[in-house]
Design an enzyme around this catalytic site. Structure first.
Site, PDB file in Angstrom:
ATOM      1  N   VAL A   1       0.838  -1.195   0.000  1.00 49.49           N
ATOM      2  CA  VAL A   1       0.000   0.000   0.000  1.00 49.49           C
ATOM      3  C   VAL A   1       0.873   1.246   0.000  1.00 49.49           C
ATOM      4  O   VAL A   1       1.874   1.316   0.722  1.00 49.49           O
ATOM      5  CB  VAL A   1      -0.939  -0.002   1.226  1.00 49.49           C
ATOM      6  CG1 VAL A   1      -1.663   1.330   1.369  1.00 49.49           C
ATOM      7  CG2 VAL A   1      -1.950  -1.143   1.124  1.00 49.49           C
ATOM      8  N   SER A   2       0.498   2.245  -0.785  1.00 46.93           N
ATOM      9  CA  SER A   2       1.167   3.547  -0.825  1.00 46.93           C
ATOM     10  C   SER A   2       2.637   3.378  -1.223  1.00 46.93           C
ATOM     11  O   SER A   2       2.919   2.815  -2.285  1.00 46.93           O
ATOM     12  CB  SER A   2       0.991   4.260   0.519  1.00 46.93           C
ATOM     13  OG  SER A   2       1.426   5.597   0.444  1.00 46.93           O
TER      14      SER A   2
END
Length: 406
Positions: free
Chosen positions: A231-232
């Protein structure tokens, strides 16, 4: 999406949207977010901390009372929300690594999540994953109590998120669909940064490798069906790991990131080679002053650099920019990835806009670019605010990929 709160402060609004997005998997309630946001002074980090801490404390107390009364579901739900609110409380404080409020709120976030974890069926199991001369904290999720080996999603957060937050950012959604999940914090992420002083490292394959080694010791994990989700900033770290570890059967980048060096140099008004040289220079007072002025003028940049210094273990904004240069998939690294890869993109990503397209362009493996739009309410970074939609599409893709590989 127009801001519902903090219209003058994109950083405060995005973090509020992030909290709101976790409603769908039990991480918040709209009314609690709304009334807390209305008490916060925009741009004031102390106010943000104080109000989220007050809400977290109140909700945690409700969880304790429910548990004492034998109301396990109510207790679980309250502890989940409290965990997320405590996470939010210390989010903007990392400009002073010695601030005692950081550990106070972080430790309560972990404790609240672990109380919730025991109340799931099956319980979410805290694990310690052997890593070099220490361990990485994580959680193992089972779809049921059968002990059967199942396709497994190994997942981690990014630049600033916790492994506990991964419950809302993909773990709960995967378990609903019958997957085993192993979520962890790597070096530089909160569980290791706060407790062990470990900082980020660019060679993330040397982090994921031990995690997969551990996963393969668990009977709930199907060795032929291990997916990796980041994520991210994890959308750069996870593909870096997959490039060097053939045990990864499928890769999910939420969202995709190709070159953080481009982010580090984008604000320096110089050709990139010169910007890199100056970021890495032993002394550059002019660039130091330029970066300090940019931080003073931009609240999102101020937070990003302060947190980056904290997570990378460096003492100046320019040293953080120099450290960021090493996080990339250039030089043929992206091209080494061989497993099917899903690259997600938010059409109005405020952090890494354009990066998913760059990653997708460089991949030579079976690949899918999945763009989320404003019309879907899903155009923000990591699709915050539209997580039911996002994870439906992510895991439908994964179901289909693993079925083809079976």
């Amino acid at each position: 999406m127009k801001p519902l709160f903090f219209p003058d402060n994109p950083s405060f609004w995005y973090e509020t949207l992030r909290i709101l997005g976790h409603i769908t998997y039990g991480g918040a309630d709209f009314g609690e977010v709304a009334v807390t946001s209305q008490r916060i002074t925009s741009g004031d980090y102390d106010s943000w901390h104080d109000e989220w801490l007050a809400t977290a404390d109140r909700v945690a107390d409700e969880g304790k009372a429910a548990l004492k009364g034998g109301h396990r579901i109510s207790a679980r739900d309250a502890f989940l929300r409290a965990s997320n609110y405590y996470r939010a409380a210390e989010f903007f404080l990392h400009g002073d690594a010695a601030d005692p409020r950081i550990r106070h709120a972080y430790d309560l976030s972990v404790a609240s999540f672990r109380q919730a974890a025991t109340l799931f069926t099956p319980a979410v199991e805290p694990v310690e994953i052997p890593y070099e001369d220490t361990v990485l904290p994580g959680y193992l999720y089972r779809a049921d109590d059968s002990g059967a080996a199942r396709p497994t999603v190994v997942m981690h957060n990014g630049f600033d998120g916790t492994v506990e937050e991964m419950h809302f950012f993909g773990a709960a959604a995967a378990v609903e669909r019958g997957y085993t999940v192993l979520a962890f914090d790597g070096p530089g992420q909160p569980g290791t940064r706060h407790s062990q002083g470990l900082m980020f490292r660019p060679d993330w394959e040397n982090v994921v490798g031990p995690v997969i080694d551990y996963a393969l010791t668990r009977p709930e994990v199907d060795p032929s069906g291990i997916a990796l989700l980041g994520v991210s900033m994890g959308g750069q770290l996870a593909p870096r790991a997959a490039a060097f570890d053939q045990r990864v059967a499928a890769l999910i980048c939420l969202d995709g990131v190709y070159d953080l060096g481009e982010i580090a140099t984008s604000g320096v008004p110089l050709p990139r080679p010169e910007a890199e040289r100056r970021l890495r220079a032993e002394h550059d007072p002019e660039l130091d002053a330029m970066m300090e002025a940019a931080m003073a003028a931009g609240p999102m940049l101020r937070w990003a650099i302060e947190h980056g210094m904290f997570a990378m273990g460096v003492g100046t904004p320019r040293a953080f920019g120099a450290a960021y240069l090493d996080y990339h998939l250039r030089g043929g690294i992206a091209e080494k990835i061989s497993c099917p890869t899903l690259v997600c993109a938010g059409a109005d990503d405020g952090f890494f806009k354009g990066q998913p397209d760059l990653l997708h362009e460089h991949l030579t493996c079976p690949k899918t670019l999945l763009t989320f739009t404003a019309e879907q309410g899903a155009d923000a970074h990591c699709q915050s605010g539209a997580q039911r939609l996002a994870f439906a599409r992510v895991y439908d893709w994964l179901d289909d990929v693993l079925a083809k590989n079976a």
